[in-house]
Enzyme design. Structure first.
Site, PDB file in Angstrom:
ATOM      1  N   ASP A  75       1.453   6.968  -0.056  1.00  0.00           N
ATOM      2  CA  ASP A  75       1.295   6.816   1.390  1.00  0.00           C
ATOM      3  C   ASP A  75       2.059   5.666   1.928  1.00  0.00           C
ATOM      4  O   ASP A  75       2.678   4.906   0.914  1.00  0.00           O
ATOM      5  CB  ASP A  75      -0.139   6.711   1.764  1.00  0.00           C
ATOM      6  CG  ASP A  75      -0.838   5.143   1.383  1.00  0.00           C
ATOM      7  OD1 ASP A  75      -0.135   4.746   0.462  1.00  0.00           O
ATOM      8  OD2 ASP A  75      -2.156   5.435   1.831  1.00  0.00           O
ATOM      9  N   ASP A 131       1.595   1.955   3.682  1.00  0.00           N
ATOM     10  CA  ASP A 131       0.484   1.017   4.315  1.00  0.00           C
ATOM     11  C   ASP A 131       1.136   0.113   4.864  1.00  0.00           C
ATOM     12  O   ASP A 131       1.997  -0.699   4.464  1.00  0.00           O
ATOM     13  CB  ASP A 131      -0.395   0.498   3.071  1.00  0.00           C
ATOM     14  CG  ASP A 131      -0.772   1.446   1.991  1.00  0.00           C
ATOM     15  OD1 ASP A 131      -1.762   2.379   2.487  1.00  0.00           O
ATOM     16  OD2 ASP A 131      -0.475   1.490   0.916  1.00  0.00           O
ATOM     17  N   ASP A 145      -0.982   4.698   6.926  1.00  0.00           N
ATOM     18  CA  ASP A 145      -2.322   3.811   7.138  1.00  0.00           C
ATOM     19  C   ASP A 145      -1.756   2.796   8.069  1.00  0.00           C
ATOM     20  O   ASP A 145      -0.828   1.846   7.592  1.00  0.00           O
ATOM     21  CB  ASP A 145      -3.042   3.222   6.120  1.00  0.00           C
ATOM     22  CG  ASP A 145      -3.730   4.482   5.304  1.00  0.00           C
ATOM     23  OD1 ASP A 145      -3.749   5.466   6.036  1.00  0.00           O
ATOM     24  OD2 ASP A 145      -4.142   3.945   4.170  1.00  0.00           O
TER      25      ASP A 145
END
Ligand code: DCT
Ligand code: MG
Length: 392
Positions: free
Chosen positions: A234, A236, A326
């Site tokens: 992902d 962040d 995120d």
């Protein structure tokens, strides 16, 4: 401002988080092979240098599988033990060739040494192979890789007799949360790696949006990419702004802008649960209380995009890829601690907190550093530097 703080009369520049690590006594270079006899390995990950390239992957992969399997059984002690041992091996600047290479290493239990011995002799361990090929491990691995599916749901599905992704997607009786529905919809994209190039594109996009309405906001990519990794699962991103009124609105405004650009495939906002009276947590794996959003963004592929992995079928057909992002918003005065906590790795963070607690009688979380001997007083960033470099 995170990278500079004033010492006793002279500025201390922190070029990177790695300066917070205490160097090993041995002057070994990490680019040249060294022998095991000249390396002293600290029991704390935050006191070790860990090269990006893991030259003992055959062993650390085996330990990671064992740790994962214990996690699937919710056996916290053995899971942490294997994660800790794996982190020790990842830090070694020499390849393990004989058992002598591991005899003085910290955190290596007898059963772990047995696995290492098996791998040295046969290139594989029977114990690890047994785990890897077990039906339970394989199903848990698949189900927990679905965005929005945790251990409890996985356990339930397994008990109901589901084993494969197809079993789940073709089921008529399972009910999914919105997060899980989207996790399944974009499963292949999310399960494949995010490249550094894609992470850079997400960073540019988020910065352009945010600086459009808060010009002095600070936006930093953290997690594995900040540690120099070329791939991750992902992106962040930590966000802060000097003005409180900007901080309160920034996440909702950013998501609204992304929505207007039709780039949001899924989002979930968790509002801040920060409560000054309930901190700090003594638990070294405790989560923080920042406002955050878990997103799936639709990232347009660049023409010259070169895959370091084989593109999956759906990815190859589309002009975009679903990327997990995120976004975390922190108060300005807590930003340094948030960066420290979100850079990782998980073992580095865990040991940083253990080190603070056991060696310095302080407590560290993603919000502040507390001095246990002085009624949990919040300290300045420079205290972290002084304490961890031992020059206070
Ligand atoms: N983190 C932590 N404890 C956890 C999980 C995460 O301290 N239990 C911190 C360290 C890394 C950071 O949060 C971001 O988490 P991930 O994205 O899960 O980790 P990563 O290192 O960025 O891994 P990846 O490259 O796979 O995204
Ligand atoms: Mg990450």
């Amino acid at each position: 401002w995170f990278t500079e703080c004033m010492g006793a009369g002279c500025p201390i520049k922190i070029e990177s988080r790695h300066q917070l690590m205490v160097q090993e006594d041995c002057p070994a270079s990490f680019n040249t092979p060294v022998s095991s006899s000249c390396v002293r390995v600290s029991p704390y990950a935050c006191q070790r240098r860990t090269p990006l390239r893991d030259i003992n992957r055959i062993f650390t992969d085996a330990f990671d599988i064992m740790a994962e399997n214990y996690e699937f059984w919710e056996s916290k002690g053995p899971r942490v033990a294997y994660q800790r041992a794996s982190a020790v091996l990842k830090s070694l600047p020499f390849p393990i060739v004989t058992m002598k290479d591991v005899e003085d290493l910290p955190h290596l239990r007898e059963e772990m040494k047995y696995i290492i011995e098996e791998i040295i002799e046969d290139r594989k361990s029977s114990k690890v192979e047994e785990v890897r090929s077990s039906e339970r491990y394989k199903s848990f691995k698949i189900f927990t890789s679905i965005f929005g599916v945790g251990l409890k749901t996985t356990e339930k599905w397994y008990r109901m007799g589901y084993r494969t992704l197809e079993d789940i997607t073709s089921s008529n009786c399972l009910k999914f949360t919105s997060m899980q529905k989207h996790g399944l919809l974009y499963y292949e994209d999310i399960a494949s790696y995010v490249t550094k190039k894609e992470a850079d594109a997400v960073e540019r996009l988020i910065k352009t949006i945010i600086w459009g309405f808060v010009s002095d906001a600070i936006v930093t990519v953290t997690g594995g990419f900040r540690r120099g990794k070329n791939i991750g699962h992902d992106v962040d991103i930590l966000i802060t702004c000097p003005q409180k009124r900007d901080e309160i609105q920034i996440l909702h405004k950013t998501i609204n802008s992304l929505k207007k650009m039709n780039l949001v495939l899924f989002h979930d906002i968790v509002e801040s649960t920060f409560d000054d009276t309930k901190r700090p947590s003594r638990y070294v794996d405790s989560l923080d209380h920042f406002q955050k959003s878990f997103l799936i963004l639709q990232l347009q592929k660049e023409e010259e995009n070169t895959y370091i992995h084989k593109p999956n079928k759906s990815e190859a057909q589309r002009s975009w890829k679903a990327i997990r992002v995120d976004l975390v918003v922190t108060p300005y005065e807590q930003y340094a601690f948030a960066i420290l906590g979100w850079t990782g790795s998980q073992q580095f963070e865990r040991d940083l907190r253990r080190f603070a607690s056991h060696e310095k009688k302080m407590m560290l979380d993603n919000h502040a550093l507390y001095d246990k001997s002085k009624h949990l007083q919040c300290c300045e960033l420079q205290m972290i530097v002084y304490e961890f470099l031992g020059i206070g």
